[in-house]
Design an enzyme around this catalytic site. Structure first.
Site, PDB file in Angstrom:
ATOM      1  N   ASP A  72       0.903  -1.235  -0.086  1.00  0.00           N
ATOM      2  CA  ASP A  72       0.032  -0.094  -0.013  1.00  0.00           C
ATOM      3  C   ASP A  72       1.097   1.245  -0.031  1.00  0.00           C
ATOM      4  O   ASP A  72       1.608   1.465   0.797  1.00  0.00           O
ATOM      5  CB  ASP A  72      -0.733  -0.079   1.147  1.00  0.00           C
ATOM      6  N   HIS A  73       0.906   1.982  -1.081  1.00  0.00           N
ATOM      7  CA  HIS A  73       2.062   2.687  -1.335  1.00  0.00           C
ATOM      8  C   HIS A  73       2.191   4.055  -0.138  1.00  0.00           C
ATOM      9  O   HIS A  73       3.096   4.653   0.018  1.00  0.00           O
ATOM     10  CB  HIS A  73       2.396   3.296  -2.649  1.00  0.00           C
ATOM     11  N   HIS A  81      -5.647   2.703   1.321  1.00  0.00           N
ATOM     12  CA  HIS A  81      -5.056   3.996   1.996  1.00  0.00           C
ATOM     13  C   HIS A  81      -5.693   4.635   3.078  1.00  0.00           C
ATOM     14  O   HIS A  81      -4.880   4.903   3.919  1.00  0.00           O
ATOM     15  CB  HIS A  81      -5.058   5.019   0.659  1.00  0.00           C
TER      16      HIS A  81
HETATM   17  C1  BG6 Z   1      -3.810   4.713  -6.192  1.00  0.00           C
HETATM   18  C2  BG6 Z   1      -5.158   4.849  -6.838  1.00  0.00           C
HETATM   19  O1  BG6 Z   1      -3.722   3.496  -5.382  1.00  0.00           O
HETATM   20  O2  BG6 Z   1      -3.657   5.803  -5.186  1.00  0.00           O
HETATM   21  C3  BG6 Z   1      -5.351   5.772  -7.767  1.00  0.00           C
HETATM   22  O3  BG6 Z   1      -5.584   3.449  -7.373  1.00  0.00           O
HETATM   23  C4  BG6 Z   1      -4.823   7.316  -6.964  1.00  0.00           C
HETATM   24  O4  BG6 Z   1      -6.572   6.068  -8.329  1.00  0.00           O
HETATM   25  C5  BG6 Z   1      -3.446   7.112  -6.169  1.00  0.00           C
HETATM   26  O5  BG6 Z   1      -4.791   7.979  -7.951  1.00  0.00           O
HETATM   27  C6  BG6 Z   1      -3.115   8.059  -5.457  1.00  0.00           C
HETATM   28  O6  BG6 Z   1      -1.705   8.156  -5.052  1.00  0.00           O
HETATM   29  P1  BG6 Z   1      -0.949   9.329  -4.730  1.00  0.00           P
HETATM   30  O7  BG6 Z   1       0.327   8.879  -3.981  1.00  0.00           O
HETATM   31  O8  BG6 Z   1      -0.869  10.224  -5.645  1.00  0.00           O
HETATM   32  O9  BG6 Z   1      -1.776   9.882  -3.576  1.00  0.00           O
END
Ligand code: BG6
Length: 486
Positions: free
Chosen positions: A175-176, A238
């Site tokens: 989960d980045h 997230h």
């Molecule tokens: C991803 C989603 O996990 O996270 C995307 O699939 C979203 O839809 C993205 O745009 C958002 O990541 P960040 O790091 O740009 O907030």
């Protein structure tokens, strides 16, 4: 963090968006900044008919786009490129894996990472083929990109098929958001400082707001997005992970399972939604044409790949409650959406007002507030009330500002840099354990089921706003409001 050992990192989906935009640029940065990279080997894998030279051309052009000019230099790029190879493999074809076996024969004693940046429907077949080809060694790890399923049932199927080949300690569910510096700083803020913990509970906290707002639309991922929607794409993972870190009890140490045990308890304490709760405590929206920063944008239903009659939500707001001792009766508001007015991811903790106000300006709304900003401009602000200079004894909010960019001059690592190094180093702390994922789905599934049963269309909102008006109503009903400035 310890310097990763020698490793083979194999990307399935090697020509995909994630690999080219995020994973390879992240590896380039780590390679450039690492002292000893002699043991690095990166192997891109996909069905596309390319050789290593052709693949490198593709990687090179994407790196140039996704690496800031100041971080790009030819010598570092060439050194990185020497670690990269390519294999044309169809992940579903067992026979193709002999190519990978041939390349990896001499490296059974090295860390081996299989990064599955493909559709989750391919995970079972790829893992099965890896095992059948004898490629899964004790030092192997598998990285699974979200979304892991559409609901608990499909997630269980995926986890079981991957779990039949890899042990849980070898499975890294990414989960980045957990790789973002500010999220880790939240752990530091809570557990390396003594001043916040005495305030971190229902007696001092009035409400918590988590906002993950994006200005982008579906960015050419219509096919994927329309299947999932904002609840599954952003909240299930997230937003809930942020909530866990924010609300968990202090773990007794920072071992991965100590932290993950505490996060799991938070997920299990989430009060389940009944269909009535879904009606009164959730709002789903879908954007219509509007403007972002003065530029006209089309509505969701006009986006490429989206059926005209789609009822997929691009916005969700909801009120969650945790049924536990620490957080009883404290509302946790979550909202996330695409095509919102600003791009901002932040957590706002509103503390209770003083029990008895004696100074003008000290009304119930101007409470102390801690704002943890994940992006853009990572940092933490603490709002306090201070006297306005002059003859009158009036107060107004001012803030103490900790801007991470200014304070730590070093370049901020991208989330994937951190997470990839953790996979290679075998550190599971920032990855979701299977029981966490199951608990998150268990809480999300009834929301979806109730929406489906209500058969109401999502509420429209104009692109470039903060979502449907019902989102404000959701929180105003509790006598509160979303914090949109900081
Ligand atoms: C991803 C989603 O996990 O996270 C995307 O699939 C979203 O839809 C993205 O745009 C958002 O990541 P960040 O790091 O740009 O907030």
């Amino acid at each position: 963090m310890a310097q990763p050992q020698s490793f083979d990192l194999i990307f399935f989906g090697g020509t995909g968006d994630l690999a080219l935009r995020k994973l390879l640029p992240a590896l380039y940065h780590r390679h450039r900044d690492s002292k000893d990279t002699s043991g690095w080997r990166i192997i891109g894998v996909s069905r596309q008919a390319l050789d290593t030279a052709g693949y490198l051309q593709l990687v090179d052009s994407s790196c140039r786009e996704f690496i800031a000019d100041k971080d790009y230099d030819e010598a570092s790029w060439q050194a990185f490129a020497r670690c990269v190879e390519y294999l044309q493999i169809d992940g579903t074809q067992a026979a193709d894996y002999s190519k990978l076996s041939a390349l990896l024969t001499d490296s059974t004693d090295r860390v081996r990472v299989f990064y599955l940046s493909t559709a989750a429907s391919l995970f079972a077949s790829i893992c099965g083929n890896l095992a059948q080809a004898g490629l899964v060694t004790p030092l192997s790890r598998v990285v699974l990109e979200k979304p892991l399923g559409l609901d608990l049932q499909s997630a269980t199927q995926i986890n079981e098929s991957v779990g039949a080949i890899f042990e849980e300690r070898q499975i890294f569910r990414i989960d980045h958001y957990l790789g973002k510096e500010t999220v880790q700083n939240l752990i530091a803020l809570r557990f390396a400082n003594s001043i916040f913990e005495p305030l971190w509970h229902r007696a001092s906290v009035r409400d918590v707001q988590i906002t993950l707002a994006e200005q982008v639309g579906v960015e050419g991922r219509g096919g994927y997005y329309d299947h999932y929607g904002a609840l599954r794409d952003m909240v299930q993972n997230h937003a809930l992970q942020l909530l866990c870190i924010l609300a968990m009890e202090p773990p007794s140490n920072n071992n991965p399972d100590e932290i993950r045990d505490e996060k799991l308890k938070v997920l299990r304490a989430l009060r389940p939604f009944t269909p009535d709760d879904v009606r009164s405590r959730t709002v789903r929206g879908q954007y219509r044409a509007g403007a972002i920063d003065g530029k006209a944008v089309v509505g969701y239903l006009e986006e490429e790949g989206i059926p005209e009659s789609s009822t997929t939500e691009t916005f969700v707001a909801l009120r969650a409650n945790l049924d536990n001792w620490r957080w009883a009766r404290v509302p946790f508001y979550i909202r996330t959406g695409k095509r919102m007015q600003d791009r901002v991811s932040e957590i706002v903790i509103n503390f209770r007002a003083v029990p008895h106000a004696i100074l003008p300006g000290n009304d119930n709304d101007d409470v102390n507030r801690l704002v943890i900003r994940l992006q853009p401009d990572e940092g933490i602000k603490l709002f306090v009330l201070a006297k306005v200079p002059g003859a009158d004894m009036r107060v107004r909010p001012v803030h103490l500002n900790l801007d991470f960019g200014q304070t730590f001059k070093a370049r901020q690592w991208d989330a994937y840099e951190r997470l990839l190094m953790d996979v290679i180093g075998g550190n599971l702390t920032l990855f979701m354990r299977r029981d966490e994922l199951d608990a998150a789905w268990r809480w999300i599934d009834p929301i979806h089921a109730a929406w489906a049963a209500q058969a109401e269309a999502p509420r429209p909102y104009t692109a470039g706003t903060w979502g449907p008006t019902a989102s404000s109503a959701l929180i105003v009903r509790d006598g509160l409001s979303w914090r949109e400035e900081s």
